[in-house]
Design a protein around this motif. Sequence first.
Motif, PDB file in Angstrom:
ATOM      1  N   SER A 138       0.818  -1.209   0.000  1.00  0.00           N
ATOM      2  CA  SER A 138       0.000   0.000   0.000  1.00  0.00           C
ATOM      3  C   SER A 138       0.855   1.263   0.000  1.00  0.00           C
ATOM      4  CB  SER A 138      -0.940   0.013   1.208  1.00  0.00           C
ATOM      5  OG  SER A 138      -1.881  -1.029   1.122  1.00  0.00           O
ATOM      6  N   VAL A 139       1.969   1.219   0.713  1.00  0.00           N
ATOM      7  CA  VAL A 139       2.864   2.378   0.718  1.00  0.00           C
ATOM      8  C   VAL A 139       3.639   2.452  -0.591  1.00  0.00           C
ATOM      9  CG1 VAL A 139       4.846   3.444   1.885  1.00  0.00           C
ATOM     10  CG2 VAL A 139       3.009   2.405   3.227  1.00  0.00           C
ATOM     11  N   ALA A 140       4.012   1.306  -1.109  1.00  0.00           N
ATOM     12  CA  ALA A 140       4.748   1.286  -2.384  1.00  0.00           C
ATOM     13  C   ALA A 140       3.922   1.872  -3.520  1.00  0.00           C
ATOM     14  CB  ALA A 140       5.166  -0.145  -2.716  1.00  0.00           C
ATOM     15  N   THR A 141       2.612   1.645  -3.511  1.00  0.00           N
ATOM     16  CA  THR A 141       1.744   2.160  -4.571  1.00  0.00           C
ATOM     17  C   THR A 141       1.231   3.568  -4.278  1.00  0.00           C
ATOM     18  OG1 THR A 141      -0.196   1.123  -3.535  1.00  0.00           O
ATOM     19  CG2 THR A 141       0.985  -0.153  -5.222  1.00  0.00           C
ATOM     20  N   GLY A 142       1.534   4.074  -3.091  1.00  0.00           N
ATOM     21  CA  GLY A 142       1.082   5.416  -2.725  1.00  0.00           C
ATOM     22  C   GLY A 142      -0.316   5.465  -2.172  1.00  0.00           C
ATOM     23  N   ASP A 143      -0.929   4.309  -1.916  1.00  0.00           N
ATOM     24  CA  ASP A 143      -2.274   4.279  -1.344  1.00  0.00           C
ATOM     25  C   ASP A 143      -2.269   4.594   0.153  1.00  0.00           C
ATOM     26  OD1 ASP A 143      -3.439   3.651  -3.777  1.00  0.00           O
ATOM     27  OD2 ASP A 143      -3.204   1.493  -3.472  1.00  0.00           O
ATOM     28  N   ALA A 144      -1.118   4.466   0.789  1.00  0.00           N
ATOM     29  CA  ALA A 144      -0.957   4.831   2.195  1.00  0.00           C
ATOM     30  C   ALA A 144       0.318   5.660   2.321  1.00  0.00           C
ATOM     31  CB  ALA A 144      -0.886   3.590   3.075  1.00  0.00           C
ATOM     32  N   ASP A 145       0.381   6.473   3.374  1.00  0.00           N
ATOM     33  CA  ASP A 145       1.506   7.394   3.520  1.00  0.00           C
ATOM     34  C   ASP A 145       2.756   6.749   4.108  1.00  0.00           C
ATOM     35  OD1 ASP A 145       0.232   9.688   2.476  1.00  0.00           O
ATOM     36  OD2 ASP A 145      -0.829   9.982   4.367  1.00  0.00           O
ATOM     37  N   GLY A 146       2.586   5.754   4.998  1.00  0.00           N
ATOM     38  CA  GLY A 146       3.777   5.160   5.577  1.00  0.00           C
ATOM     39  C   GLY A 146       3.464   4.235   6.737  1.00  0.00           C
ATOM     40  N   PHE A 147       4.524   3.682   7.315  1.00  0.00           N
ATOM     41  CA  PHE A 147       4.408   2.845   8.506  1.00  0.00           C
ATOM     42  C   PHE A 147       5.710   2.884   9.281  1.00  0.00           C
ATOM     43  CE2 PHE A 147       5.486   0.000   4.950  1.00  0.00           C
ATOM     44  CZ  PHE A 147       6.601  -0.678   5.421  1.00  0.00           C
ATOM     45  N   VAL A 148       5.620   2.565  10.564  1.00  0.00           N
ATOM     46  CA  VAL A 148       6.795   2.603  11.444  1.00  0.00           C
ATOM     47  C   VAL A 148       7.101   1.194  11.953  1.00  0.00           C
ATOM     48  CG1 VAL A 148       6.477   5.012  12.100  1.00  0.00           C
ATOM     49  CG2 VAL A 148       5.324   3.217  13.430  1.00  0.00           C
ATOM     50  N   ALA A 149       6.858   0.194  11.108  1.00  0.00           N
ATOM     51  CA  ALA A 149       6.866  -1.199  11.565  1.00  0.00           C
ATOM     52  C   ALA A 149       7.702  -2.129  10.697  1.00  0.00           C
ATOM     53  CB  ALA A 149       5.423  -1.710  11.609  1.00  0.00           C
ATOM     54  N   ALA A 150       8.771  -1.617  10.094  1.00  0.00           N
ATOM     55  CA  ALA A 150       9.597  -2.457   9.224  1.00  0.00           C
ATOM     56  C   ALA A 150      10.699  -3.134  10.038  1.00  0.00           C
ATOM     57  CB  ALA A 150      10.203  -1.631   8.094  1.00  0.00           C
ATOM     58  N   TRP A 151      10.493  -4.395  10.391  1.00  0.00           N
ATOM     59  CA  TRP A 151      11.485  -5.150  11.153  1.00  0.00           C
ATOM     60  C   TRP A 151      12.548  -5.657  10.183  1.00  0.00           C
ATOM     61  CZ3 TRP A 151      11.368  -7.022  16.463  1.00  0.00           C
ATOM     62  CH2 TRP A 151      10.376  -6.409  17.235  1.00  0.00           C
ATOM     63  N   ARG A 200      12.338   0.028  11.279  1.00  0.00           N
ATOM     64  CA  ARG A 200      12.543   1.217  10.460  1.00  0.00           C
ATOM     65  C   ARG A 200      11.220   1.852  10.046  1.00  0.00           C
ATOM     66  NH1 ARG A 200      17.040  -1.327   6.286  1.00  0.00           N
ATOM     67  NH2 ARG A 200      18.357  -2.273   7.901  1.00  0.00           N
ATOM     68  N   THR A 201      11.306   3.118   9.703  1.00  0.00           N
ATOM     69  CA  THR A 201      10.160   3.879   9.210  1.00  0.00           C
ATOM     70  C   THR A 201      10.235   3.962   7.693  1.00  0.00           C
ATOM     71  OG1 THR A 201      10.083   5.217  11.234  1.00  0.00           O
ATOM     72  CG2 THR A 201       8.965   6.106   9.283  1.00  0.00           C
ATOM     73  N   MET A 202       9.133   3.631   7.033  1.00  0.00           N
ATOM     74  CA  MET A 202       9.047   3.671   5.572  1.00  0.00           C
ATOM     75  C   MET A 202       7.881   4.565   5.176  1.00  0.00           C
ATOM     76  SD  MET A 202      11.502   1.382   5.052  1.00  0.00           S
ATOM     77  CE  MET A 202      11.390   1.081   3.285  1.00  0.00           C
ATOM     78  N   VAL A 203       8.091   5.438   4.174  1.00  0.00           N
ATOM     79  CA  VAL A 203       7.011   6.320   3.715  1.00  0.00           C
ATOM     80  C   VAL A 203       6.931   6.277   2.194  1.00  0.00           C
ATOM     81  CG1 VAL A 203       7.246   7.837   5.711  1.00  0.00           C
ATOM     82  CG2 VAL A 203       8.489   8.380   3.597  1.00  0.00           C
ATOM     83  N   ALA A 223      11.097  -1.963  -1.396  1.00  0.00           N
ATOM     84  CA  ALA A 223      11.860  -0.839  -0.840  1.00  0.00           C
ATOM     85  C   ALA A 223      12.229   0.212  -1.874  1.00  0.00           C
ATOM     86  CB  ALA A 223      13.115  -1.347  -0.139  1.00  0.00           C
ATOM     87  N   ASP A 224      12.482  -0.200  -3.113  1.00  0.00           N
ATOM     88  CA  ASP A 224      12.882   0.773  -4.126  1.00  0.00           C
ATOM     89  C   ASP A 224      11.705   1.592  -4.647  1.00  0.00           C
ATOM     90  OD1 ASP A 224      11.611  -1.212  -5.538  1.00  0.00           O
ATOM     91  OD2 ASP A 224      13.164  -1.435  -7.064  1.00  0.00           O
ATOM     92  N   GLN A 225      10.494   1.298  -4.135  1.00  0.00           N
ATOM     93  CA  GLN A 225       9.314   2.057  -4.543  1.00  0.00           C
ATOM     94  C   GLN A 225       8.835   2.986  -3.429  1.00  0.00           C
ATOM     95  OE1 GLN A 225       6.304  -0.669  -6.348  1.00  0.00           O
ATOM     96  NE2 GLN A 225       7.917  -2.219  -6.154  1.00  0.00           N
ATOM     97  N   MET A 226       9.626   3.130  -2.378  1.00  0.00           N
ATOM     98  CA  MET A 226       9.265   3.993  -1.250  1.00  0.00           C
ATOM     99  C   MET A 226      10.511   4.627  -0.683  1.00  0.00           C
ATOM    100  SD  MET A 226       8.184   1.086   1.606  1.00  0.00           S
ATOM    101  CE  MET A 226       7.006   0.247   0.553  1.00  0.00           C
ATOM    102  N   VAL A 227      10.352   5.434   0.352  1.00  0.00           N
ATOM    103  CA  VAL A 227      11.471   6.140   0.962  1.00  0.00           C
ATOM    104  C   VAL A 227      11.726   5.574   2.356  1.00  0.00           C
ATOM    105  CG1 VAL A 227      12.363   8.373   1.711  1.00  0.00           C
ATOM    106  CG2 VAL A 227      10.882   8.234  -0.310  1.00  0.00           C
TER     107      VAL A 227
END
Length: 251
Positions: free
Chosen positions: A39-52, A186-189, A65-69
């Motif tokens: 959802s974050v990779a496609t831009g449907d959601a802004d981000g998450f703070v749950a990347a283990w 990690r945080t991903m947006v 990962a290469d589709q998000m920040v």
Amino acid sequence: MYVAWDSEIASTNVISQVLEEAGYDVVMTQVEQGPMWSSVATGDADGFVAAWLPNDMAAHYEEYADQMVELGPNLEGAITGLAVPTYMENVNSIEDLTPDVIDAITGIDGGAGVMTATEQVITEYDLDIELTASSDAIMTASLGEHYQNEDPIVITAWQPHWMFNTYELKFLDDPKGLYEAEGEIRTMVREGLEEEMPEAYKILDQFYWEPDDMNEVMLEISQEEVEPEQAATNWIEQNRDKVDEWLEGTK
């Protein structure tokens, strides 16, 4: 976006309230691990703070990962593995697990990184033991029941998690190094967030806390039966200096 793990319920509620304090309308959506990433990779959601990472969610990281920040770690010192109560004195390593000790490992939701790692562990260690999928809540409930009777139980575990503060548990040695020994969350947006919502991006980029901080929120939710939103509010009120650091440069 967040997965239904106690750790991520805690962190997502806290950072959501901080973003709301900065003036943002925040919608928290609970999903499975795969949709959280996609959802974050496609831009449907802004981000998450749950990347283990780097191991536990490695497959999704490699795919998306290469589709998000990536904004870096918001918590360091994370651990995953198999854990047992300390009263299981003769079980100290994964190599000690046999059908005579236990017939199944109590897991969480299928598709979680720790579950994928455990499937690999069963293969690599040639364990004649099943892995049972459930959820974080079901797993901890089962742990509580077994612990009360001092019955044997093996669970998929991670730290930070409130159960290590509530029960006397130990991670099993992992000689093959298949689990996360010194990981981070990690945080991903999504791409474009910095340009469209620079203050939200900055807050998420500056969000960082310690395992003890996360455990405080989790313990209040699980042991004192405080609603997650209220537990997050309580933590924010008691840790104003840390929250102000996350908000620095946005007011």
